[in-house]
Design an enzyme around this catalytic site. Structure first.
Site, PDB file in Angstrom:
ATOM      1  CB  CYS A 182      34.022  50.293  32.028  1.00 46.39           C
ATOM      2  SG  CYS A 182      33.626  50.092  33.781  1.00 46.39           S
ATOM      3  CB  THR A 183      35.668  45.573  31.050  1.00 41.67           C
ATOM      4  OG1 THR A 183      36.235  46.215  29.925  1.00 41.67           O
ATOM      5  CG2 THR A 183      35.717  44.057  30.852  1.00 41.67           C
TER       6      THR A 183
END
Length: 339
Positions: free
Chosen positions: A182-183
């Protein structure tokens, strides 16, 4: 020594059980205001999550306060820099979860996937026995992802569990390991914990998320294609965490490529190719007036807070009025304040 832009941006999270997270709000808000930082910090019974920006000294004052909170002596943090303040104001908010998955009983402090350092990530995701899943939302994946990663096409992280359960058999067919990213890492704390609760043992996730990968892995060795959406006014970043090329439509809040911003359907703050047919003339007139007032405020050197108020739509109660989160697509919460 490398000269950085003047504004330091710190994205942080920590899963730590708070007996009374409400009591932590006011003192933390006061420290942030005294330090002159801007951004959003979320407090929940399960921990803390946020992104703040300010001077190096101001950011460190806030981080020192957070380190003194119960269970937060060490926490995940990523630094970057910006030429201008990426948030209009500072808000410490109370939430049920610091990143919303909506799955009771998921506890990353009790069970989580195995962390993989950025320098080891390429080998893992290049293994044909590995299923690679992007846990971010559809509008984030649209501007960049790792080669060969599965895109769940989910509009919100809370949709991820249902998506996985629906497609589990076909996803895992012929695969021995699951790697997720994810980020900034926080969503994978919960998604890997969720998969382990579903009986899957060989689960891995990228430590520090895409941001740490783009910061540390040389571009000529990178398997990441595109840019990475971030939850502030930079919109996206590239390798080396340089500010990316994407803009954003503040009518529908979607990230926009340079090509989309060159479209005749794009009018700053009013419309874009994604929403031109979804808004009527009255709405566009209101957006145009808001954009005008925002530009006038900018010329005066002021933050136009009313623009944030306008962006919170009544059909999306998860985004409270006046919050910087209202700048982004529906269902968004932060991943280390960026997820």
């Amino acid at each position: 020594m490398t000269d950085h832009p003047p504004i330091q941006v710190a994205a942080l999270y920590c899963f730590a059980p708070f007996d009374d997270h409400l009591a932590l709000q006011a003192p933390l808000q006061a420290v942030c205001e005294a330090a002159g930082t801007c951004g959003t910090i979320l407090l929940a019974p399960e921990g803390i999550n946020g992104t703040i920006a300010g001077s190096h000294e101001g950011v460190e004052q806030v981080l020192s306060h957070i380190r003194a909170l119960p269970g937060c002596a060490e926490f995940d943090i990523k630094f970057s820099h910006a030429d201008e303040r990426p948030f209009n104001r500072m808000k410490v908010r109370l939430k049920r979860e610091i990143v919303t998955m909506g799955q009771p009983g998921i506890d990353p402090t009790a069970s989580v996937g195995r962390y993989v350092a950025p320098q080891d990530w390429n080998a893992l995701i290049s293994d044909p026995d590995t299923l690679v899943i992007d846990t971010r939302n559809d509008y984030e994946v649209a501007i960049g992802s790792f080669e060969g990663a599965i895109d769940p096409k989910t509009p919100s992280f809370r949709d991820f569990p249902a998506w996985f359960r629906e497609h589990r058999d076909e996803l895992l067919e012929g695969k021995k390991k699951v790697a997720m990213f994810c980020t900034g890492g926080i969503r994978c704390e919960k998604s890997t914990s969720f998969l382990r609760s579903e009986g899957i043992e060989d689960v891995f996730h990228l430590k520090g998320g895409i941001l740490k990968y783009l910061e540390t892995v040389p571009e000529d060795e990178s398997l990441y294609d595109g840019e990475c959406f971030v939850f502030d006014q930079r919109v996206s970043v590239k390798h080396g965490l340089e500010v990316g090329s994407y803009g954003q439509c503040f009518a529908c809040r979607m990230p926009l490529s340079e090509e989309e911003m060159a479209s005749p359907d794009y009018a700053p703050g009013v419309s874009c190719p994604h929403c031109i047919d979804a808004r009527d003339e009255a709405q566009r007139a209101r957006y145009a007036e808001r954009q005008k007032q925002q530009q006038l405020a900018k010329k005066r050197g002021e933050a136009h807070v009313g623009a944030s108020l306008d962006r919170a739509e009544p059909d999306n109660p998860s985004l409270p009025t006046g919050s910087w989160e209202a700048n982004f697509p529906k269902g968004v919460l932060q991943d280390s304040a960026d997820d």
